[in-house]
Design an enzyme around this catalytic site. Structure first.
Site, PDB file in Angstrom:
ATOM      1  N   SER A 129     -21.815  28.874  19.288  1.00 12.17           N
ATOM      2  CA  SER A 129     -22.878  28.711  20.573  1.00 12.17           C
ATOM      3  C   SER A 129     -23.452  27.495  20.384  1.00 12.17           C
ATOM      4  O   SER A 129     -23.836  26.896  19.218  1.00 12.17           O
ATOM      5  CB  SER A 129     -23.753  30.110  20.329  1.00 12.17           C
ATOM      6  N   TYR A 142     -30.257  35.113  16.192  1.00 16.29           N
ATOM      7  CA  TYR A 142     -29.038  34.699  16.613  1.00 16.29           C
ATOM      8  C   TYR A 142     -28.674  33.122  16.496  1.00 16.29           C
ATOM      9  O   TYR A 142     -27.456  32.816  16.111  1.00 16.29           O
ATOM     10  CB  TYR A 142     -29.023  34.973  18.483  1.00 16.29           C
TER      11      TYR A 142
HETATM   12  C1  8X3 Z   1     -25.124  31.857  24.230  1.00 15.95           C
HETATM   13  C2  8X3 Z   1     -25.982  30.532  24.345  1.00 15.95           C
HETATM   14  O1  8X3 Z   1     -28.399  30.002  24.994  1.00 15.95           O
HETATM   15  O2  8X3 Z   1     -27.909  32.479  24.820  1.00 15.95           O
HETATM   16  O3  8X3 Z   1     -24.462  31.615  22.843  1.00 15.95           O
HETATM   17  O4  8X3 Z   1     -28.072  30.998  22.804  1.00 15.95           O
HETATM   18  S1  8X3 Z   1     -27.756  31.091  24.331  1.00 15.95           S
END
Ligand code: 8X3
Length: 245
Positions: A129, A142
């Site tokens: 990502s 994340y």
């Molecule tokens: C998804 C992109 O901007 O939500 O992996 O981190 S974001």
């Protein structure tokens, strides 16, 4: 005929990737937890399905059996985000889950299928990502998980430099799928919709699937290390053009 295995194939980018590869002539093994979805998808695309939870050693052992001695392509797509709280309010159970799926799950599947990939002189595509590039407010859990996943791809490419397996990484930016933001915000549809509010054309799962299809179809001596894909309206993680009415 070449065989690909796609994790997280029950929806979104995984399902679109399975469809795109099948349309390109691949035999696709669709792996995910939700059996009804992958069974239907496998039927639709003339592939196979295998129920798999990437956080379970036993479950991933089942992948080795399903794959057999050789595998041409592994798409490590299973994973996702949970929550968007700042660090001082971090839900560490959610962080744990993100690490379990995005990092350890990816490592577990990769480790299990590497012998079959080596045998076929295959390729691994890691779906990370743009969240792996830099931290953003509320993103730390994340960000860390996706950066961790990226390091598997980077280390592996070096480790396998003389073993004829290609290693690619795709870093999607804003992709509007049915479940990514919905899962992130614990089923809150209006919060999920806000992520894409006013953005004329966020990327679709099919846009990312096309990247996988292209990478996988290149001649064997061509290794795409990493590609970053964003919608035109997303100049950076922090600069998104939103039309206001
Ligand atoms: C998804 C992109 O901007 O939500 O992996 O981190 S974001």
């Amino acid at each position: 005929m070449s065989t690909a295995l796609v994790t997280g194939a029950s929806s979104g980018i995984g399902a679109a990737t399975a469809r795109a590869l099948a349309a390109d002539g691949w035999t696709v093994i669709c792996a995910a937890r939700r059996n009804d979805r992958i069974e239907a998808l496998a039927l639709e695309i003339g592939g196979r399905s295998v129920v798999c939870d990437v956080t379970s050693e036993e479950s991933v052992a089942g992948l080795i059996e399903a794959v057999g001695p050789e595998l041409d392509l592994l798409v490590n797509n299973a994973g996702g985000a949970i929550g968007q709280e700042p660090v001082d309010q971090a839900d560490l159970d959610a962080w744990q889950t993100m690490y379990q799926t995005n990092v350890l799950g990816t490592a577990r599947v990769t480790k299990a299928l590497l012998p079959a990939l080596e045998k076929a002189r295959g390729e691994i595509v890691f779906m990370t990502s743009t969240a792996a590039d830099a931290g953003y407010e509320g993103g730390a859990g994340y960000n860390a998980a996706k950066a961790g996943e990226r390091m598997i791809a980077e280390a592996l490419r070096l480790e396998l430099f003389d073993r004829d397996v290609r290693i690619a990484e795709i870093c999607p930016g804003m992709v509007h799928t049915d479940e990514f933001s919905l899962n992130r915000f614990h089923g809150d549809q209006s919060r999920a919709n806000n992520v894409y509010a006013g953005v004329a054309e966020p990327l679709t799962a099919e846009d990312i699937a096309e990247c996988v299809r292209w990478i996988a179809g290149l001649p064997h001596h061509v290794n795409i290390d990493r590609i970053t894909v964003r919608p035109r309206a997303q100049a950076s993680q922090f600069k998104v053009f939103r039309e206001t009415k």
